[in-house]
Design a protein around this motif. Structure first.
Motif, PDB file in Angstrom:
ATOM      1  N   ASN A 171      -8.969  -9.702  44.525  1.00  0.00           N
ATOM      2  CA  ASN A 171      -9.799 -10.879  45.050  1.00  0.00           C
ATOM      3  C   ASN A 171      -9.689 -10.809  46.636  1.00  0.00           C
ATOM      4  O   ASN A 171      -8.477 -11.167  47.231  1.00  0.00           O
ATOM      5  N   PRO A 172     -10.818 -10.696  47.345  1.00  0.00           N
ATOM      6  CA  PRO A 172     -10.804 -10.780  48.888  1.00  0.00           C
ATOM      7  C   PRO A 172     -10.363 -12.081  49.555  1.00  0.00           C
ATOM      8  O   PRO A 172      -9.493 -12.106  50.533  1.00  0.00           O
ATOM      9  N   THR A 173     -10.719 -13.346  48.833  1.00  0.00           N
ATOM     10  CA  THR A 173     -10.114 -14.515  49.133  1.00  0.00           C
ATOM     11  C   THR A 173      -8.574 -14.793  48.897  1.00  0.00           C
ATOM     12  O   THR A 173      -7.950 -15.036  49.995  1.00  0.00           O
ATOM     13  N   LEU A 174      -8.164 -14.137  47.986  1.00  0.00           N
ATOM     14  CA  LEU A 174      -6.767 -14.143  47.652  1.00  0.00           C
ATOM     15  C   LEU A 174      -5.819 -13.389  48.669  1.00  0.00           C
ATOM     16  O   LEU A 174      -4.693 -13.510  48.884  1.00  0.00           O
ATOM     17  N   ALA A 175      -6.561 -12.188  49.051  1.00  0.00           N
ATOM     18  CA  ALA A 175      -5.919 -11.403  49.893  1.00  0.00           C
ATOM     19  C   ALA A 175      -5.839 -11.998  51.352  1.00  0.00           C
ATOM     20  O   ALA A 175      -4.710 -11.920  51.893  1.00  0.00           O
ATOM     21  N   VAL A 176      -6.801 -12.580  51.662  1.00  0.00           N
ATOM     22  CA  VAL A 176      -6.777 -13.329  53.074  1.00  0.00           C
ATOM     23  C   VAL A 176      -5.588 -14.646  52.950  1.00  0.00           C
ATOM     24  O   VAL A 176      -5.167 -14.508  53.911  1.00  0.00           O
ATOM     25  N   ALA A 177      -5.705 -15.082  51.700  1.00  0.00           N
ATOM     26  CA  ALA A 177      -4.487 -16.180  51.669  1.00  0.00           C
ATOM     27  C   ALA A 177      -3.207 -15.538  51.744  1.00  0.00           C
ATOM     28  O   ALA A 177      -2.148 -15.956  52.309  1.00  0.00           O
TER      29      ALA A 177
END
Length: 175
Positions: free
Chosen positions: A55-61
């Motif tokens: 998930n891109p959002t989890l990757a950023v986090a």
């Protein structure tokens, strides 16, 4: 992907900015060894988690969370080596050796990273980095945490022996 990574790195810098000034208080409370060990264990967990994130959002986090162990990496080793170097006439050698050993992993990643990506995609380098952090946790525990614990136990014991040997008058002077 590049924009998401840049966003994650921006957040990581913010996390480093917040965590860095709090580290000296944490080190005083639990000891430099334990603080560094916890930071490196967090680093290991973040890197190993990155191998499974899609998930891109989890990757950023995940990238943003790397700011916390990075802050510890920037603060704790310099405090430890700086204090040890201050007690000797070889300050330059101590600091040069520390700089060398802090830069060696970066050099290894630059040289071996492309090979590891070619072998198994992005998961292999992340898994390798996470496992190397696990080795660092073991080394930190063996050479820093255990040494702190022994030092904390031996100093009061030495004071107690001195008090017993020198009599009660010495104890009153210390209090």
């Amino acid at each position: 992907g590049a924009r998401a990574c840049a966003r994650g790195m921006t957040f990581a810098s913010s996390v480093t900015l917040v965590v860095g000034p709090a580290l000296p208080a944490l080190c005083r409370r639990i000891g430099e060894g334990w603080a560094f060990l916890l930071a490196e264990a967090l680093h290991m967990a973040i890197l190993l988690a990155a191998t499974w994130i899609t998930n891109p959002t989890l990757a950023v986090a995940n990238i943003a969370l790397l700011g916390a162990p990075f802050a510890a990496f920037l603060v704790i080793p310099y405090a430890i080596v700086g204090r040890a170097a201050a007690a000797t006439d070889e300050r330059g050698i101590y600091m040069a050796m520390q700089n060398l050993f802090l830069c060696l992993p970066e050099l290894a990643v630059s040289l071996l990273g492309p090979l590891l990506v070619a072998i198994g995609g992005l998961r292999v380098p992340m898994m390798t980095a996470g496992l190397s952090c696990g080795v660092a946790v073991a080394i930190i525990y063996r050479y820093l945490v255990r040494r702190e614990r022994h030092r904390a136990v031996s100093v009061p014991a030495a004071v107690a022996v001195e008090i017993v040997q020198n009599g009660e008058a010495q104890r009153e002077d210390r209090i």
